[in-house]
Scaffold this active site. Sequence first.
Site, PDB file in Angstrom:
ATOM      1  CD  GLU A  29      -2.736  -1.375   2.399  1.00  0.00           C
ATOM      2  OE1 GLU A  29      -3.810  -1.987   2.345  1.00  0.00           O
ATOM      3  OE2 GLU A  29      -2.231  -0.979   3.480  1.00  0.00           O
TER       4      GLU A  29
ATOM      5  CD  GLN B  57       0.638  -5.947   3.334  1.00  0.00           C
ATOM      6  OE1 GLN B  57       0.397  -7.025   3.838  1.00  0.00           O
ATOM      7  NE2 GLN B  57      -0.232  -4.931   3.355  1.00  0.00           N
TER       8      GLN B  57
END
Length: 774
Positions: free
Chosen positions: A482, A595
């Site tokens: 993100e 991530q």
Amino acid sequence: MLEVLQPTEEPGWVLAHEGYSVLTESAVESRFALGNGFLGMRASRSTGRGPTWASWLSYIRWASWPRCYVAGLFDMPNTEPPVPALVPVADWSRVRLILDGEPLVAREGVMLYGMRRLDMRRGVLLSEWTHRTPAGITATGHELRLLSLADRAVGLQLQRIVLDRDGIEVRLEASFGLAGLGMEPVRLENDLGAWRTEGTGKVVAMAGAASLCLDDASINPERPFPLRWIFRWPSKAGQVAEFSRLVAVARADRSAEDPAPRATAALERSTSAGWRAILERHEVAWDVNWSASGIRIEGDDDLQRALRFAVYHLTSAANPDDDRVSIGARGLTGDAYFGHVFWDTETYLLPFYTAVWPDAARSLLMYRYHTLSGARAKAELCGYRGALYPWESADTGEETTPETVLGPDGKPIEILTGKMEHHISADVAYAVWQYWRATGDDEFFRDAGAEILLETARFWASRAVAEADGRRHIRKVIGPDEYHENVDDNAFTNVMARWNIACALRALDLVRQRWPEHASALQDRLALDDRELDDWRDAIARIVTGLDTATGLYEQFAGFHALRQLNVADYADHALPIDVVIGREQTQGSQVIKQADVVALIALLPEAFPEHGATINFRHYEPRCAHGSSLSAAMHARVAARLGDADMALRYMRETASLDLDPDPNSAGGIRIAGLGGLWQAAILGIAGLNLMGETLELDPKLPLSWRRLSFKVRWQGRSVGLSVAADVVEATLIDGDPMDITVAGLTRNLEARSSLRVDLPSEAFRGVAEVCA
């Protein structure tokens, strides 16, 4: 009573926290929280804390954050932007102890001793404390609390209190604190209260009973208000006061329904049974769950404890009896994320439930089936067909991600995840297929799962647009990383989308073969014709994946490799996330990753990485990941384990475990349950190499040298199988069910009922990734 207040003696089952610090208290309350999938309760001290109410002053820190929750109880609070939130219910555990007219409060006088223990084996919270008041009175208390796993409507509290002197006027008040917080009281009686949420019209009923004995003699309480008990007595030094309280809770999702009779019935059966029977049944239920889901590691006590902690919270979060609720990002342990459900549930939690608790997995997937209408509505609103699941979901299946939030400077910040993070539809589809493959639950597949697969595939076919280059592109998305928003052709999203469509076509063929009349009705209901199915096949063939066939490397999204390279290791010592340290603009302009993105794709779809493709991509992306999400380290551990890099896998597993187990974790808003699910995956899907998607139950272990043995159980298509992995051998036992095939390290053997199978492992199975790449 004293004997039941003692913790499990066997090492590795009890977590302890001594003393008190305002800096760690809320985190301890999260870590030691209780739950049973329907009810949740933070591990706040019940005796000695003052009242709690909301403060406007942001620089004042609460000394404690007591909260009780009921799964599925959402309402719209007075927030800006307005988003639904999980509503806290009455805190039924608080006890006020008043000695000679002065309340015992932890901040006054001297706390001589304070200890809380989470007994994971028994599923209970145990507390001990000794407090000297400003008047010199010393009080000692022991407490047990539980939320019953045998009867999810029921909670139990036991206290044992002793004073050090005679003649003190003792007053013990037990009440349901904050009983009206955020809800309208609709019924208040001596032992019963009911409250309605103002916006959603849901109703929760809570019934209670309390008793107190001195030297085995009962004291009659005063009952000045509903759900309040006051006990008075003159003290004798060393005399034992034993207090017990029961609570029973019921939820109704429509204002016209009355949950009070169910709460009353639950209280009646509990009081009739007595607290000893309630405790015993609860402990038996935990024994059953630990027998099915427990993991035994020989050679690593720290990760043994961490995995027990993970399984404890995973067990506490699920309720197979309610398929209208799911598990939020913090379970029922805190207020962070408002109780909203993310992709975390399907990607990080479902594998655990599918493997060891299929009834819970089915219930969680039925939640997605029941909320298909919300997913269809979102897809239509965005201009697509099929079902686009919300990035954040509450009880209705509507999108609950706020569109903007206020930044530190008071200016609005646009939140794009709800608009662009679409991979969740493929994540839900993946969980559906994995569950069916592992369980053989044909009824679910026929009546619910196939429709989810078809409608999510329909979404992706409409989302992947054909362009002038002859390829189909999925533009303006956010992948798992993100840090980079509004990107084109994210590899995770696109490859999962293509898989989703192909899986839906396979699912439709299966339904046609097995249940032709149902298939025909389903196609008619969905208006799914051959022309549309041909378009799906075209999408599979032409969706851009980002794979460079010459190098075997996926580009995370279009243009990622043109961004500035940044050495993530240079920022490893910073306490703040890297995007905060270097700023949002620099983060978006660099190859730093929040991530696991392509790495997560390796874990979910290893078949998309032929030959050494998994190693090539992992070695490329692992150094670029800053792990700005608690989800990331566990996924890296799982992949590193599959690639044979045991040292890296263990390092990432320990990093994941530390998030909620360290003495001062940043988990005040609730435990990070997805990280705990990821820790289980790292051990079982990673190190043990369990595959739930194959034609047979598959195991391909890569045990670290420091581990002597890894033992666990798994459910496979109605059977229970015990598995034990050592350095050079796997032992499998069919505990119950029909004979089956099992594949270990590529060798398929037959496993007979109530018999064991021993498979010697080839030494190649334990080569490290460095050797594989040499």
